[in-house]
Design a protein around this motif. Structure first.
Motif, PDB file in Angstrom:
ATOM      1  N   SER A 225       0.843  -1.187   0.000  1.00  0.00           N
ATOM      2  CA  SER A 225       0.000   0.000   0.000  1.00  0.00           C
ATOM      3  C   SER A 225       0.882   1.241   0.000  1.00  0.00           C
ATOM      4  N   PRO A 226       0.459   2.297  -0.683  1.00  0.00           N
ATOM      5  CA  PRO A 226       1.314   3.492  -0.793  1.00  0.00           C
ATOM      6  C   PRO A 226       1.649   4.075   0.574  1.00  0.00           C
ATOM      7  N   ALA A 227       2.931   4.082   0.892  1.00  0.00           N
ATOM      8  CA  ALA A 227       3.387   4.648   2.160  1.00  0.00           C
ATOM      9  C   ALA A 227       4.876   4.914   2.047  1.00  0.00           C
ATOM     10  N   GLY A 228       5.325   5.998   2.666  1.00  0.00           N
ATOM     11  CA  GLY A 228       6.748   6.295   2.680  1.00  0.00           C
ATOM     12  C   GLY A 228       7.052   7.652   2.078  1.00  0.00           C
ATOM     13  N   GLU A 229       8.325   7.970   2.041  1.00  0.00           N
ATOM     14  CA  GLU A 229       8.791   9.243   1.511  1.00  0.00           C
ATOM     15  C   GLU A 229       9.201   9.098   0.051  1.00  0.00           C
ATOM     16  N   LEU A 230       8.702   9.993  -0.777  1.00  0.00           N
ATOM     17  CA  LEU A 230       9.049  10.014  -2.196  1.00  0.00           C
ATOM     18  C   LEU A 230       9.851  11.274  -2.468  1.00  0.00           C
ATOM     19  N   ARG A 231      11.092  11.083  -2.887  1.00  0.00           N
ATOM     20  CA  ARG A 231      11.986  12.209  -3.134  1.00  0.00           C
ATOM     21  C   ARG A 231      11.833  12.649  -4.591  1.00  0.00           C
ATOM     22  N   VAL A 232      11.482  13.915  -4.800  1.00  0.00           N
ATOM     23  CA  VAL A 232      11.199  14.430  -6.141  1.00  0.00           C
ATOM     24  C   VAL A 232      12.101  15.623  -6.436  1.00  0.00           C
ATOM     25  N   ALA A 233      12.778  15.572  -7.571  1.00  0.00           N
ATOM     26  CA  ALA A 233      13.536  16.721  -8.071  1.00  0.00           C
ATOM     27  C   ALA A 233      12.844  17.233  -9.324  1.00  0.00           C
ATOM     28  N   GLY A 234      12.538  18.524  -9.366  1.00  0.00           N
ATOM     29  CA  GLY A 234      11.815  19.029 -10.523  1.00  0.00           C
ATOM     30  C   GLY A 234      12.066  20.502 -10.755  1.00  0.00           C
ATOM     31  N   PHE A 235      11.701  20.949 -11.959  1.00  0.00           N
ATOM     32  CA  PHE A 235      11.835  22.373 -12.272  1.00  0.00           C
ATOM     33  C   PHE A 235      10.631  23.118 -11.720  1.00  0.00           C
ATOM     34  N   ALA A 236      10.811  24.397 -11.452  1.00  0.00           N
ATOM     35  CA  ALA A 236       9.845  25.164 -10.677  1.00  0.00           C
ATOM     36  C   ALA A 236       8.439  25.128 -11.283  1.00  0.00           C
TER      37      ALA A 236
ATOM     38  N   VAL B 137       2.963   9.341  -9.799  1.00  0.00           N
ATOM     39  CA  VAL B 137       3.010   9.492 -11.257  1.00  0.00           C
ATOM     40  C   VAL B 137       1.596   9.462 -11.830  1.00  0.00           C
ATOM     41  N   GLY B 138       0.744   8.587 -11.302  1.00  0.00           N
ATOM     42  CA  GLY B 138      -0.655   8.563 -11.763  1.00  0.00           C
ATOM     43  C   GLY B 138      -1.368   9.874 -11.500  1.00  0.00           C
ATOM     44  N   LEU B 139      -1.140  10.463 -10.320  1.00  0.00           N
ATOM     45  CA  LEU B 139      -1.757  11.757 -10.013  1.00  0.00           C
ATOM     46  C   LEU B 139      -1.231  12.839 -10.951  1.00  0.00           C
ATOM     47  N   LEU B 140       0.060  12.820 -11.231  1.00  0.00           N
ATOM     48  CA  LEU B 140       0.633  13.840 -12.110  1.00  0.00           C
ATOM     49  C   LEU B 140       0.057  13.738 -13.514  1.00  0.00           C
ATOM     50  N   ARG B 141      -0.150  12.535 -13.976  1.00  0.00           N
ATOM     51  CA  ARG B 141      -0.636  12.346 -15.347  1.00  0.00           C
ATOM     52  C   ARG B 141      -2.129  12.634 -15.452  1.00  0.00           C
ATOM     53  N   SER B 142      -2.836  12.565 -14.323  1.00  0.00           N
ATOM     54  CA  SER B 142      -4.277  12.820 -14.376  1.00  0.00           C
ATOM     55  C   SER B 142      -4.589  14.304 -14.220  1.00  0.00           C
TER      56      SER B 142
ATOM     57  N   THR C  13       1.836  20.939 -11.317  1.00  0.00           N
ATOM     58  CA  THR C  13       1.330  19.581 -11.150  1.00  0.00           C
ATOM     59  C   THR C  13       1.680  18.938  -9.819  1.00  0.00           C
ATOM     60  N   LEU C  14       2.870  19.217  -9.282  1.00  0.00           N
ATOM     61  CA  LEU C  14       3.253  18.509  -8.062  1.00  0.00           C
ATOM     62  C   LEU C  14       2.497  19.034  -6.844  1.00  0.00           C
ATOM     63  N   LEU C  15       2.339  20.350  -6.725  1.00  0.00           N
ATOM     64  CA  LEU C  15       1.621  20.889  -5.563  1.00  0.00           C
ATOM     65  C   LEU C  15       0.141  20.493  -5.568  1.00  0.00           C
ATOM     66  N   PRO C  16      -0.549  20.514  -6.727  1.00  0.00           N
ATOM     67  CA  PRO C  16      -1.917  19.968  -6.722  1.00  0.00           C
ATOM     68  C   PRO C  16      -1.968  18.490  -6.329  1.00  0.00           C
ATOM     69  N   ALA C  17      -0.948  17.709  -6.780  1.00  0.00           N
ATOM     70  CA  ALA C  17      -0.898  16.299  -6.382  1.00  0.00           C
ATOM     71  C   ALA C  17      -0.685  16.173  -4.881  1.00  0.00           C
ATOM     72  N   GLN C  18       0.144  17.057  -4.324  1.00  0.00           N
ATOM     73  CA  GLN C  18       0.377  17.034  -2.879  1.00  0.00           C
ATOM     74  C   GLN C  18      -0.921  17.267  -2.105  1.00  0.00           C
TER      75      GLN C  18
END
Length: 283
Positions: free
Chosen positions: A87-98, A278-283, A104-109
């Motif tokens: 089940s989804p759990a844990g820390e996901l480390r993401v490097a991305g451009f601003a 990744v699914g959230l980002l693509r949706s 996309t990342l903040l809405p996913a958050q």
């Protein structure tokens, strides 16, 4: 064969020196050499050969390293598939451009916080070449990167890449400036990535001018400040609101598009937190 030894061969193919492999893997150079010698004995083929004071892969070594990318990815996928904590759990480390972080990342958050509070994002702002280095060093799990249609990136086979979105870009100029006049202005480009400079030079070659690259900064807000101050022109997203005193002129000959991607090391996409994000980002 031992997958740990195969990993050393794959890293040698990528980095080009046993010393760098040793530093990357936290080993001594002699240990790397010994492990590769055992791998060569196990496979019955010479995998490395002297090249001056360094070594290089033999043709057999290059072929095995290419197989190794697929083998190691399959091993990693099998490990994740049998993980009891699926089940989804844990820390996901993401490097991305601003821009990708904002778009996309903040809405996913926000959705993670509501629906999957056990998944935590650790966000690092980086340009693509920096994010790729962090992926290779296993310092992040996911990279949000970009290229332009006029400056495409060829992604190595060691990555799994999914397209996220495409945004048209235009030429931002002081209000009242025509496109013909804009070509002759000083240009503002990114200070940490050469992609938009490549786009500027491609536009120049197609429109019969030579861009004067004068200013470099990696903040789009600062690009706007420089343009308002009359210091030059630069590329900006065509779908974003700009400050007073700036116009974003459309580019159609050719059009300029920024393309965003989600990138991770091959074989890791099945890890539940990564697959979820990744699914959230693509949706």
């Amino acid at each position: 064969m031992e997958t740990r030894r195969l990993r050393l061969l794959v890293e040698l193919a990528r980095l080009g020196s046993m010393r760098e492999v040793a530093e990357e893997m936290g080993l001594t150079t002699s240990t790397v050499s010994q492990q590769l010698a055992i791998l060569a004995r196990d496979t019955g083929a010479a995998l490395v050969e002297p090249d001056g004071r360094r070594v290089r892969l033999t043709p057999a070594g290059r072929r095995l390293a290419a197989h190794g990318v697929t083998i190691l990815a399959a091993v990693e996928a099998a490990r994740l598939d049998l993980d009891p904590s699926a089940s989804p759990a844990g820390e996901l480390r993401v490097a991305g451009f601003a821009t990708a972080i904002r778009r996309t990342l903040l809405p996913a958050q926000a959705r993670l916080a509501r629906d999957h509070p056990r998944v935590r994002l650790l966000i690092h702002e980086h340009e693509p070449f920096e994010a790729f280095a962090l992926l290779d060093g296993d310092d992040v799990d996911l990279a949000l990167t970009y290229d332009y249609n006029l400056a495409p990136v060829a992604f190595p086979d060691r990555y799994e890449t999914r397209a996220l979105w495409t945004v048209p870009w235009g030429l931002a100029v002081p209000a009242g400036t025509t496109l013909a006049d804009a070509w002759e202005r000083d240009w503002i480009v990114n200070s940490r990535n050469t992609a938009d400079e490549e786009v500027a030079r491609t536009l120049a070659s197609l429109n019969g001018f030579t861009p004067r690259i004068v200013h470099r900064c990696d903040s789009l807000d600062l690009v706007q400040d420089l343009i308002v101050a009359g210091l030059g022109v630069g590329l900006l997203p065509a779908d974003e609101t700009v400050v007073a005193g700036i116009e974003v002129l459309p580019l159609r000959a050719p059009a300029v598009e920024l393309r965003a991607y989600a990138v991770n090391r091959r074989g890791r996409t099945a890890w539940p937190p990564l697959a979820l994000v990744v699914g959230l980002l693509r949706s």
